[in-house]
Design a protein around this motif. Structure first.
Motif, PDB file in Angstrom:
ATOM      1  N   ARG A  17     -10.932  47.051  -4.559  1.00 58.54           N
ATOM      2  CA  ARG A  17     -11.545  48.519  -4.580  1.00 58.54           C
ATOM      3  C   ARG A  17     -11.772  48.858  -6.046  1.00 58.54           C
ATOM      4  O   ARG A  17     -11.203  48.221  -7.102  1.00 58.54           O
ATOM      5  N   ILE A  18     -12.473  49.882  -6.149  1.00 53.80           N
ATOM      6  CA  ILE A  18     -12.851  50.628  -7.306  1.00 53.80           C
ATOM      7  C   ILE A  18     -12.453  51.933  -7.289  1.00 53.80           C
ATOM      8  O   ILE A  18     -12.889  52.564  -6.010  1.00 53.80           O
ATOM      9  N   ARG A  19     -11.808  52.776  -7.981  1.00 52.58           N
ATOM     10  CA  ARG A  19     -11.277  54.164  -7.829  1.00 52.58           C
ATOM     11  C   ARG A  19     -12.181  54.930  -8.655  1.00 52.58           C
ATOM     12  O   ARG A  19     -12.323  54.656  -9.847  1.00 52.58           O
ATOM     13  N   THR A  20     -12.512  56.137  -8.243  1.00 51.09           N
ATOM     14  CA  THR A  20     -13.544  57.128  -8.777  1.00 51.09           C
ATOM     15  C   THR A  20     -12.645  58.575  -8.884  1.00 51.09           C
ATOM     16  O   THR A  20     -12.086  58.779  -8.014  1.00 51.09           O
ATOM     17  N   HIS A  21     -12.695  59.118  -9.989  1.00 58.29           N
ATOM     18  CA  HIS A  21     -12.071  60.518 -10.049  1.00 58.29           C
ATOM     19  C   HIS A  21     -13.161  61.224 -10.616  1.00 58.29           C
ATOM     20  O   HIS A  21     -13.905  61.106 -11.523  1.00 58.29           O
ATOM     21  N   LEU A  22     -13.511  62.467  -9.624  1.00 59.47           N
ATOM     22  CA  LEU A  22     -14.510  63.363 -10.040  1.00 59.47           C
ATOM     23  C   LEU A  22     -13.603  64.560 -10.348  1.00 59.47           C
ATOM     24  O   LEU A  22     -12.823  65.213  -9.573  1.00 59.47           O
ATOM     25  N   GLY A  23     -13.749  65.133 -11.718  1.00 62.51           N
ATOM     26  CA  GLY A  23     -13.132  66.284 -12.010  1.00 62.51           C
ATOM     27  C   GLY A  23     -13.711  67.692 -11.558  1.00 62.51           C
ATOM     28  O   GLY A  23     -14.605  68.014 -11.378  1.00 62.51           O
ATOM     29  N   ILE A  24     -12.758  68.291 -10.415  1.00 61.84           N
ATOM     30  CA  ILE A  24     -13.137  69.417  -9.694  1.00 61.84           C
ATOM     31  C   ILE A  24     -12.726  70.875 -10.399  1.00 61.84           C
ATOM     32  O   ILE A  24     -13.629  71.701 -10.653  1.00 61.84           O
ATOM     33  N   ASP A  25     -11.654  70.822 -10.918  1.00 62.69           N
ATOM     34  CA  ASP A  25     -11.187  71.955 -11.771  1.00 62.69           C
ATOM     35  C   ASP A  25     -10.052  71.412 -12.786  1.00 62.69           C
ATOM     36  O   ASP A  25      -9.064  71.058 -12.480  1.00 62.69           O
ATOM     37  N   VAL A  26     -10.839  71.057 -14.006  1.00 63.20           N
ATOM     38  CA  VAL A  26      -9.879  70.469 -14.865  1.00 63.20           C
ATOM     39  C   VAL A  26      -9.743  71.243 -16.149  1.00 63.20           C
ATOM     40  O   VAL A  26     -10.825  71.692 -17.003  1.00 63.20           O
ATOM     41  N   PRO A  27      -8.623  71.786 -16.668  1.00 70.68           N
ATOM     42  CA  PRO A  27      -8.328  72.363 -18.049  1.00 70.68           C
ATOM     43  C   PRO A  27      -8.559  71.264 -19.103  1.00 70.68           C
ATOM     44  O   PRO A  27      -8.655  70.176 -18.965  1.00 70.68           O
ATOM     45  N   GLU A  28      -8.427  72.049 -20.292  1.00 68.56           N
ATOM     46  CA  GLU A  28      -8.054  71.159 -21.428  1.00 68.56           C
ATOM     47  C   GLU A  28      -6.947  70.347 -21.387  1.00 68.56           C
ATOM     48  O   GLU A  28      -6.010  70.804 -20.784  1.00 68.56           O
ATOM     49  N   ASP A  29      -7.036  69.199 -22.234  1.00 73.43           N
ATOM     50  CA  ASP A  29      -5.955  68.591 -22.417  1.00 73.43           C
ATOM     51  C   ASP A  29      -5.409  67.871 -21.145  1.00 73.43           C
ATOM     52  O   ASP A  29      -4.151  67.629 -20.721  1.00 73.43           O
ATOM     53  N   CYS A  30      -6.534  67.153 -20.161  1.00 76.17           N
ATOM     54  CA  CYS A  30      -5.904  66.354 -19.275  1.00 76.17           C
ATOM     55  C   CYS A  30      -6.578  64.704 -19.715  1.00 76.17           C
ATOM     56  O   CYS A  30      -7.784  64.895 -19.959  1.00 76.17           O
ATOM     57  N   PHE A  31      -5.815  63.912 -19.416  1.00 74.48           N
ATOM     58  CA  PHE A  31      -6.010  62.665 -20.090  1.00 74.48           C
ATOM     59  C   PHE A  31      -5.708  61.408 -18.899  1.00 74.48           C
ATOM     60  O   PHE A  31      -4.938  61.738 -18.147  1.00 74.48           O
ATOM     61  N   ILE A  32      -6.296  60.326 -19.107  1.00 76.20           N
ATOM     62  CA  ILE A  32      -6.021  59.101 -18.203  1.00 76.20           C
ATOM     63  C   ILE A  32      -5.992  57.838 -19.037  1.00 76.20           C
ATOM     64  O   ILE A  32      -7.072  57.940 -19.987  1.00 76.20           O
ATOM     65  N   ARG A  33      -4.818  56.982 -18.882  1.00 73.15           N
ATOM     66  CA  ARG A  33      -4.890  55.719 -19.615  1.00 73.15           C
ATOM     67  C   ARG A  33      -5.048  54.555 -18.656  1.00 73.15           C
ATOM     68  O   ARG A  33      -4.553  54.534 -17.714  1.00 73.15           O
ATOM     69  N   VAL A  34      -5.897  53.548 -19.033  1.00 75.54           N
ATOM     70  CA  VAL A  34      -5.897  52.397 -18.233  1.00 75.54           C
ATOM     71  C   VAL A  34      -5.975  51.104 -18.877  1.00 75.54           C
ATOM     72  O   VAL A  34      -6.570  51.290 -19.775  1.00 75.54           O
ATOM     73  N   ALA A  35      -5.042  50.391 -18.588  1.00 73.45           N
ATOM     74  CA  ALA A  35      -4.520  48.989 -19.400  1.00 73.45           C
ATOM     75  C   ALA A  35      -4.430  49.305 -20.704  1.00 73.45           C
ATOM     76  O   ALA A  35      -3.377  50.098 -21.137  1.00 73.45           O
ATOM     77  N   ASP A  36      -5.138  48.692 -21.653  1.00 70.94           N
ATOM     78  CA  ASP A  36      -4.694  48.768 -23.047  1.00 70.94           C
ATOM     79  C   ASP A  36      -5.637  49.720 -23.629  1.00 70.94           C
ATOM     80  O   ASP A  36      -5.480  49.752 -24.982  1.00 70.94           O
ATOM     81  N   SER A  37      -6.452  50.381 -22.933  1.00 69.93           N
ATOM     82  CA  SER A  37      -7.338  51.508 -23.646  1.00 69.93           C
ATOM     83  C   SER A  37      -6.732  52.507 -24.053  1.00 69.93           C
ATOM     84  O   SER A  37      -5.494  53.085 -23.716  1.00 69.93           O
ATOM     85  N   LEU A  38      -7.046  53.232 -24.969  1.00 74.22           N
ATOM     86  CA  LEU A  38      -6.571  54.732 -25.393  1.00 74.22           C
ATOM     87  C   LEU A  38      -6.804  55.684 -24.364  1.00 74.22           C
ATOM     88  O   LEU A  38      -7.773  55.558 -23.562  1.00 74.22           O
ATOM     89  N   PRO A  39      -5.770  56.714 -24.257  1.00 76.51           N
ATOM     90  CA  PRO A  39      -6.164  57.629 -23.268  1.00 76.51           C
ATOM     91  C   PRO A  39      -7.804  58.579 -23.171  1.00 76.51           C
ATOM     92  O   PRO A  39      -8.022  58.642 -24.454  1.00 76.51           O
ATOM     93  N   SER A  40      -8.360  58.484 -22.304  1.00 78.67           N
ATOM     94  CA  SER A  40      -9.642  59.294 -22.021  1.00 78.67           C
ATOM     95  C   SER A  40      -9.350  60.727 -21.611  1.00 78.67           C
ATOM     96  O   SER A  40      -8.773  60.819 -20.557  1.00 78.67           O
ATOM     97  N   ARG A  41     -10.043  61.553 -22.186  1.00 76.79           N
ATOM     98  CA  ARG A  41     -10.106  62.995 -21.740  1.00 76.79           C
ATOM     99  C   ARG A  41     -10.739  63.051 -20.465  1.00 76.79           C
ATOM    100  O   ARG A  41     -11.824  62.646 -20.194  1.00 76.79           O
ATOM    101  N   MET A  42     -10.218  63.819 -19.455  1.00 77.82           N
ATOM    102  CA  MET A  42     -11.108  64.080 -18.127  1.00 77.82           C
ATOM    103  C   MET A  42     -11.650  65.616 -18.257  1.00 77.82           C
ATOM    104  O   MET A  42     -11.052  66.225 -19.060  1.00 77.82           O
ATOM    105  N   SER A  43     -12.665  65.671 -17.660  1.00 70.23           N
ATOM    106  CA  SER A  43     -13.342  66.916 -17.541  1.00 70.23           C
ATOM    107  C   SER A  43     -13.875  67.257 -16.510  1.00 70.23           C
ATOM    108  O   SER A  43     -14.303  66.579 -15.317  1.00 70.23           O
ATOM    109  N   GLU A  44     -14.278  68.572 -16.077  1.00 70.17           N
ATOM    110  CA  GLU A  44     -14.737  69.385 -15.017  1.00 70.17           C
ATOM    111  C   GLU A  44     -16.292  68.629 -14.616  1.00 70.17           C
ATOM    112  O   GLU A  44     -16.906  68.757 -15.679  1.00 70.17           O
ATOM    113  N   GLY A  45     -16.439  68.455 -13.599  1.00 68.60           N
ATOM    114  CA  GLY A  45     -17.673  67.669 -13.301  1.00 68.60           C
ATOM    115  C   GLY A  45     -17.786  66.293 -13.677  1.00 68.60           C
ATOM    116  O   GLY A  45     -19.016  65.544 -13.480  1.00 68.60           O
ATOM    117  N   GLY A  46     -16.945  65.694 -14.384  1.00 69.14           N
ATOM    118  CA  GLY A  46     -16.917  64.425 -15.052  1.00 69.14           C
ATOM    119  C   GLY A  46     -16.428  63.306 -14.278  1.00 69.14           C
ATOM    120  O   GLY A  46     -15.600  63.727 -13.255  1.00 69.14           O
TER     121      GLY A  46
END
Length: 214
Positions: free
Chosen positions: A109-138
């Motif tokens: 499977r592939i997992r998708t996250h849609l930001g519904i209500d996201v404040p600043e300073d929310c992040f996700i890290r996958v494997a060896d990548s740097l943390p990515s900022r999550m955003s509302e509507g993203g």
């Protein structure tokens, strides 16, 4: 993934209103992966014996726009009906919560996250990548079989819609035929046959196929 991406283009605000205003009960994430508070509202009744897409009690009534959209996304329906390893849920993190590093159970499977209500300073890290900022509507799309972790370092609740679809890199011909049988919409009878025939195959593949062998 285009049908999911179209949620943002056509009706994100309607989806957000349904999700934010729902009175359905959230439950604590059962695996104890969070430092802080992580609660989820499961949308799908994952019951292989049902052999069709079944919503949890009250979900269609509370979120008619969202369930109508997801009901028409065959990559999602096939993932649930044929593979039985896919889900859709609302994920809610209180401020200061850290979801500890973990891996999903399968690379089918592939997992998708849609930001519904996201404040600043929310992040996700996958494997060896740097943390990515999550955003509302993203959208954030990833293979959750790889190690990943999430932070809500903001001061408000973070709410995401999480939806799984079958992995576009699957090349196993038998399994792909099962998925495409549902994908092309041949009806309930064909869906039931697909679910039954793919059951043992998908459970073994989820444990034995490496990412390079999809």
């Amino acid at each position: 993934l285009l049908p999911l991406l179209n949620i943002v283009n056509c009706c994100f605000l309607a989806i957000k209103e349904e999700v934010v205003k729902t009175s359905l009960a959230y439950e604590p994430e059962p695996e104890g992966l969070a430092d802080g508070s992580w609660n989820v509202l499961s949308l799908v009744d994952i019951d292989r014996s049902a052999q069709k897409l079944v919503w949890k009690d009250g979900v269609q009534e509370a979120m008619p726009e969202l369930t109508a959209i997801l009901s028409n996304i065959t990559e999602f329906k096939s993932c649930v009906v044929v593979l039985g390893v896919c889900d859709a849920y609302i994920s809610r993190l209180t401020p200061g919560t850290h979801i500890k590093p973990h891996c999903g159970p399968t690379n089918l499977r592939i997992r998708t996250h849609l930001g519904i209500d996201v404040p600043e300073d929310c992040f996700i890290r996958v494997a060896d990548s740097l943390p990515s900022r999550m955003s509302e509507g993203g959208f954030f799309v990833f293979d959750d079989a790889y190690e990943h972790e999430v932070w809500n370092n903001g001061t408000e609740m973070r709410i995401n819609l999480v939806v799984d679809v079958f992995h576009p890199g699957i090349t196993n011909r038998r399994l792909l035929n099962e998925l495409r049988g549902t994908r092309h919409g041949h009806g309930v009878a064909e869906e039931k046959a697909s679910s039954s025939q793919a059951s043992s195959l998908s459970s073994s593949l989820s444990n034995n196929i490496s990412h390079d062998e999809l």
